[in-house]
Write a protein that holds these residues in place. Structure first.
Motif, PDB file in Angstrom:
ATOM      1  N   GLY A  97     -29.253 -61.975  65.206  1.00 57.19           N
ATOM      2  CA  GLY A  97     -29.922 -61.930  63.911  1.00 57.19           C
ATOM      3  C   GLY A  97     -31.347 -61.433  64.062  1.00 57.19           C
ATOM      4  N   PRO A  98     -31.924 -60.889  62.989  1.00 57.85           N
ATOM      5  CA  PRO A  98     -33.263 -60.297  63.071  1.00 57.85           C
ATOM      6  C   PRO A  98     -34.367 -61.342  63.191  1.00 57.85           C
ATOM      7  CG  PRO A  98     -32.456 -60.199  60.813  1.00 57.85           C
ATOM      8  CD  PRO A  98     -31.325 -60.717  61.644  1.00 57.85           C
ATOM      9  N   HIS A  99     -35.162 -61.222  64.247  1.00 58.99           N
ATOM     10  CA  HIS A  99     -36.385 -62.006  64.419  1.00 58.99           C
ATOM     11  C   HIS A  99     -36.151 -63.517  64.477  1.00 58.99           C
ATOM     12  CE1 HIS A  99     -38.354 -58.203  63.662  1.00 58.99           C
ATOM     13  NE2 HIS A  99     -37.808 -58.125  62.471  1.00 58.99           N
ATOM     14  N   VAL A 100     -34.961 -63.948  64.893  1.00 58.21           N
ATOM     15  CA  VAL A 100     -34.695 -65.394  64.941  1.00 58.21           C
ATOM     16  C   VAL A 100     -35.424 -66.066  66.099  1.00 58.21           C
ATOM     17  CG1 VAL A 100     -32.483 -65.212  63.748  1.00 58.21           C
ATOM     18  CG2 VAL A 100     -32.557 -65.063  66.260  1.00 58.21           C
ATOM     19  N   ALA A 101     -35.875 -65.304  67.090  1.00 56.23           N
ATOM     20  CA  ALA A 101     -36.671 -65.802  68.221  1.00 56.23           C
ATOM     21  C   ALA A 101     -35.926 -66.843  69.050  1.00 56.23           C
ATOM     22  CB  ALA A 101     -38.011 -66.353  67.745  1.00 56.23           C
ATOM     23  N   PRO A 102     -34.854 -66.438  69.739  1.00 55.21           N
ATOM     24  CA  PRO A 102     -34.139 -67.387  70.595  1.00 55.21           C
ATOM     25  C   PRO A 102     -34.987 -67.797  71.799  1.00 55.21           C
ATOM     26  CG  PRO A 102     -33.349 -65.155  70.987  1.00 55.21           C
ATOM     27  CD  PRO A 102     -34.305 -65.083  69.828  1.00 55.21           C
ATOM     28  N   ILE A 103     -35.024 -69.076  72.071  1.00 48.83           N
ATOM     29  CA  ILE A 103     -35.767 -69.579  73.235  1.00 48.83           C
ATOM     30  C   ILE A 103     -34.801 -70.372  74.118  1.00 48.83           C
ATOM     31  CG2 ILE A 103     -37.679 -71.021  74.006  1.00 48.83           C
ATOM     32  CD1 ILE A 103     -39.313 -70.132  71.778  1.00 48.83           C
ATOM     33  N   GLY A 104     -34.567 -71.633  73.809  1.00 46.44           N
ATOM     34  CA  GLY A 104     -33.632 -72.405  74.611  1.00 46.44           C
ATOM     35  C   GLY A 104     -32.259 -71.747  74.636  1.00 46.44           C
ATOM     36  N   THR A 105     -31.715 -71.500  75.838  1.00 43.15           N
ATOM     37  CA  THR A 105     -30.410 -70.853  76.017  1.00 43.15           C
ATOM     38  C   THR A 105     -29.691 -71.648  77.101  1.00 43.15           C
ATOM     39  OG1 THR A 105     -31.413 -68.719  75.433  1.00 43.15           O
ATOM     40  CG2 THR A 105     -29.272 -68.663  76.546  1.00 43.15           C
ATOM     41  N   HIS A 106     -28.669 -72.432  76.712  1.00 45.72           N
ATOM     42  CA  HIS A 106     -28.214 -73.504  77.599  1.00 45.72           C
ATOM     43  C   HIS A 106     -26.715 -73.744  77.445  1.00 45.72           C
ATOM     44  CE1 HIS A 106     -28.367 -77.408  79.670  1.00 45.72           C
ATOM     45  NE2 HIS A 106     -27.756 -77.936  78.632  1.00 45.72           N
ATOM     46  N   PHE A 107     -25.997 -73.689  78.560  1.00 44.61           N
ATOM     47  CA  PHE A 107     -24.582 -74.038  78.551  1.00 44.61           C
ATOM     48  C   PHE A 107     -24.432 -75.560  78.554  1.00 44.61           C
ATOM     49  CE2 PHE A 107     -24.041 -69.688  80.199  1.00 44.61           C
ATOM     50  CZ  PHE A 107     -22.972 -69.265  79.406  1.00 44.61           C
ATOM     51  N   TYR A 108     -23.620 -76.039  77.620  1.00 43.84           N
ATOM     52  CA  TYR A 108     -23.360 -77.476  77.558  1.00 43.84           C
ATOM     53  C   TYR A 108     -22.367 -77.844  78.654  1.00 43.84           C
ATOM     54  CZ  TYR A 108     -21.723 -82.018  75.943  1.00 43.84           C
ATOM     55  OH  TYR A 108     -21.384 -83.353  75.878  1.00 43.84           O
ATOM     56  N   THR A 109     -22.783 -78.688  79.578  1.00 43.91           N
ATOM     57  CA  THR A 109     -21.960 -79.037  80.729  1.00 43.91           C
ATOM     58  C   THR A 109     -21.445 -80.470  80.672  1.00 43.91           C
ATOM     59  OG1 THR A 109     -23.997 -79.575  81.953  1.00 43.91           O
ATOM     60  CG2 THR A 109     -23.084 -77.360  82.246  1.00 43.91           C
ATOM     61  N   GLY A 110     -21.660 -81.151  79.553  1.00 42.19           N
ATOM     62  CA  GLY A 110     -21.183 -82.519  79.422  1.00 42.19           C
ATOM     63  C   GLY A 110     -19.737 -82.582  78.974  1.00 42.19           C
ATOM     64  N   ALA A 155     -18.940 -85.299  76.603  1.00 39.44           N
ATOM     65  CA  ALA A 155     -18.948 -86.210  75.459  1.00 39.44           C
ATOM     66  C   ALA A 155     -18.668 -85.498  74.141  1.00 39.44           C
ATOM     67  CB  ALA A 155     -20.288 -86.938  75.379  1.00 39.44           C
ATOM     68  N   PHE A 156     -18.906 -84.191  74.082  1.00 40.36           N
ATOM     69  CA  PHE A 156     -18.630 -83.428  72.870  1.00 40.36           C
ATOM     70  C   PHE A 156     -17.155 -83.010  72.862  1.00 40.36           C
ATOM     71  CE2 PHE A 156     -23.167 -81.561  71.981  1.00 40.36           C
ATOM     72  CZ  PHE A 156     -23.677 -82.849  71.921  1.00 40.36           C
ATOM     73  N   PRO A 157     -16.616 -82.683  71.703  1.00 39.31           N
ATOM     74  CA  PRO A 157     -15.232 -82.207  71.653  1.00 39.31           C
ATOM     75  C   PRO A 157     -15.003 -80.993  72.552  1.00 39.31           C
ATOM     76  CG  PRO A 157     -16.028 -82.711  69.452  1.00 39.31           C
ATOM     77  CD  PRO A 157     -17.216 -82.818  70.367  1.00 39.31           C
ATOM     78  N   GLU A 158     -13.752 -80.771  72.913  1.00 37.77           N
ATOM     79  CA  GLU A 158     -13.369 -79.737  73.865  1.00 37.77           C
ATOM     80  C   GLU A 158     -13.928 -78.374  73.507  1.00 37.77           C
ATOM     81  OE1 GLU A 158     -11.798 -78.135  77.221  1.00 37.77           O
ATOM     82  OE2 GLU A 158     -11.670 -80.262  76.678  1.00 37.77           O
ATOM     83  N   ARG A 159     -13.972 -78.053  72.234  1.00 37.66           N
ATOM     84  CA  ARG A 159     -14.405 -76.711  71.815  1.00 37.66           C
ATOM     85  C   ARG A 159     -15.871 -76.437  72.171  1.00 37.66           C
ATOM     86  NH1 ARG A 159     -16.350 -76.705  66.088  1.00 37.66           N
ATOM     87  NH2 ARG A 159     -15.290 -74.707  65.848  1.00 37.66           N
ATOM     88  N   TYR A 160     -16.655 -77.469  72.465  1.00 38.76           N
ATOM     89  CA  TYR A 160     -18.065 -77.296  72.805  1.00 38.76           C
ATOM     90  C   TYR A 160     -18.324 -77.292  74.321  1.00 38.76           C
ATOM     91  CZ  TYR A 160     -18.996 -78.228  67.868  1.00 38.76           C
ATOM     92  OH  TYR A 160     -19.027 -78.161  66.504  1.00 38.76           O
ATOM     93  N   ARG A 161     -17.332 -77.608  75.109  1.00 37.45           N
ATOM     94  CA  ARG A 161     -17.550 -77.718  76.549  1.00 37.45           C
ATOM     95  C   ARG A 161     -17.670 -76.321  77.169  1.00 37.45           C
ATOM     96  NH1 ARG A 161     -13.405 -82.842  77.620  1.00 37.45           N
ATOM     97  NH2 ARG A 161     -14.340 -84.132  75.959  1.00 37.45           N
ATOM     98  N   ASN A 162     -18.697 -76.143  77.944  1.00 35.94           N
ATOM     99  CA  ASN A 162     -19.053 -74.838  78.530  1.00 35.94           C
ATOM    100  C   ASN A 162     -19.434 -73.813  77.466  1.00 35.94           C
ATOM    101  OD1 ASN A 162     -18.635 -75.745  81.168  1.00 35.94           O
ATOM    102  ND2 ASN A 162     -16.475 -75.156  81.150  1.00 35.94           N
ATOM    103  N   ALA A 163     -19.710 -74.269  76.253  1.00 35.23           N
ATOM    104  CA  ALA A 163     -20.212 -73.366  75.209  1.00 35.23           C
ATOM    105  C   ALA A 163     -21.713 -73.179  75.384  1.00 35.23           C
ATOM    106  CB  ALA A 163     -19.905 -73.932  73.828  1.00 35.23           C
TER     107      ALA A 163
END
Length: 402
Positions: A299-312, A314-322
């Motif tokens: 997206g335009p000018h959204v300024a991404p900073i934190g960029t992090h693979f979820y390695t836990g 505890a979240f549902p399967e669809r979020y693991r390694n997302a």
């Protein structure tokens, strides 16, 4: 009075109006570089950061919106300018900042989080990395290492690694995110010292890696205008990074982007190309078709900073390694964009899909923002921490189920 002296005074008098004008017309700030003449009176400008403590009852945790089953709580506060977060072996959370020049230490006592200032007076120390018990701190003009940092919170003794790493110290886009890769090397990006320019590609617009002692520098990715966040895929070990497009090319151009670095030294397009946007301000010596396309348009000018693979787990399967991305939010756009956290997942066939995960900090109706997500960190219990630079706070995101 001699003729020479008179002529000298006359020349000085003639020059004074010009000198006065020059003194009254300071050079434009770095963020205005590349602004077209027709936008000289534009009100667009970076949002001044809040550098004072936000009382906990004014932190907008109640405004946060998450998918069903998730909840947010205020985990820590009193950290003005909080950005990147890393966790020490004994559980201390270290937090880097930019403008305020501090590094914080946060200790969880169970009943509360105790915040202390580990270092201060640094020049934009936004990059932190942990190897064993040593904390690396990357400021614009310094690289420091604090050995056994968790045993020395009250009296840290930084080792100056600046000469060993020999990094450029240009302030524009000089703040960095640093991280140790699965190969044990320290990865250090360096943004360009401009908005848009042709610069030394061996020093700027790149992501480099080093041995922990600063030796054996090698360039991992080229043509990267300004990456302030990256991570390594938990399964493949590949480097995934976000990149900021240039300013002053329009409300909707170019977009910020997500890239996967498939081979060492791969070129990603700067200065000619910003994720598919051919820059009209740079002679088209090379075309966007010559570079690998971004993995995703953010997206335009959204300024991404934190960029992090979820390695836990505890979240549902669809979020693991997302991949979670904290978008700090726009300034070079008439209508705000970003100010949220998105999640990128692999769908069928390896296709990447992006959806909003954390929202509520951007008030579209009034064109204002309540907070600025900046850093992300998976905790041992599977919770996801999100730092809010604007409010100097850390949110804890957990999943309770439906």
């Amino acid at each position: 009075m001699t003729p020479r002296r008179i002529l000298g005074l006359a020349a000085l008098a003639a020059a004074l109006p010009g000198l006065a004008l020059a003194q009254q017309t300071p050079a434009p700030p770095a963020w205005a570089q590349g602004r077209p003449a027709e936008m000289a009176n534009s009100r667009l400008a970076p949002h001044p950061p809040r550098l004072t403590v936000t009382p906990p009852d004014r932190v907008p945790v109640a405004s946060l919106r998450l998918p069903e089953g998730f909840q947010a709580e205020l985990w820590a506060h009193g950290l003005p300018g909080a950005r990147v977060m890393v966790r020490g072996p004994n559980g201390t959370i270290f937090v880097g900042t930019r403008v305020i020049g501090r590094v914080y230490a946060v200790r969880d006592t169970g009943a509360e989080r105790q915040v202390s200032i580990l270092l201060q007076g640094l020049t934009q120390p936004s990059g932190l990395a942990i190897q064993g018990g040593a904390l690396y701190v990357s400021a614009i003009n310094r690289m420091l290492r604090i050995d056994n940092v968790e045993q020395n919170l009250a009296n840290p003794q930084p080792v100056d690694m600046t000469a060993a790493f020999n990094l450029p110290d240009a302030p524009h886009h000089g703040w960095t995110h640093i991280q140790f890769g699965p190969d044990g090397r320290l990865y250090v990006p360096r943004g360009v010292p401009c908005n848009i320019c042709e610069t030394d590609g061996e020093r700027y617009a790149l992501i480099a890696s080093f041995r922990p002692d600063g030796s054996d520098r090698r360039i991992e990715a080229r043509g990267v205008r300004n990456s302030v966040g990256f991570d390594f895929h938990p399964r493949t070990g590949q480097l995934w990074f976000t990149n900021h497009g240039r300013d002053w090319a329009g409300n909707d151009n170019p977009s910020d982007t997500l890239h996967v670095n498939l081979r060492r030294g791969e070129h990603h397009g700067f200065p000619w190309c910003h994720g598919g946007f051919q820059d009209p301000a740079v002679p088209a010596q090379r075309l966007c078709s010559e570079f690998p396309p971004p993995a995703l348009i953010l997206g335009p000018h959204v300024a991404p900073i934190g960029t992090h693979f979820y390695t836990g787990t505890a979240f549902p399967e669809r979020y693991r390694n997302a991949l979670f991305i904290a978008n700090r939010g726009s300034w070079n756009r008439e209508r705000l964009s970003g100010f949220n956290v998105v999640v990128v997942r692999e769908a069928e066939g390896g296709r990447l899909v992006m959806e909003e995960f954390l929202s509520g900090l951007r008030d579209d109706a009034n064109q204002r923002f309540l907070g600025r997500p900046a850093g992300l960190l998976t905790m041992p219990d599977g919770a996801l921490l999100v730092s809010d630079e604007e409010n100097g706070a850390i949110y804890r995101i957990t999943y309770r189920g439906r």
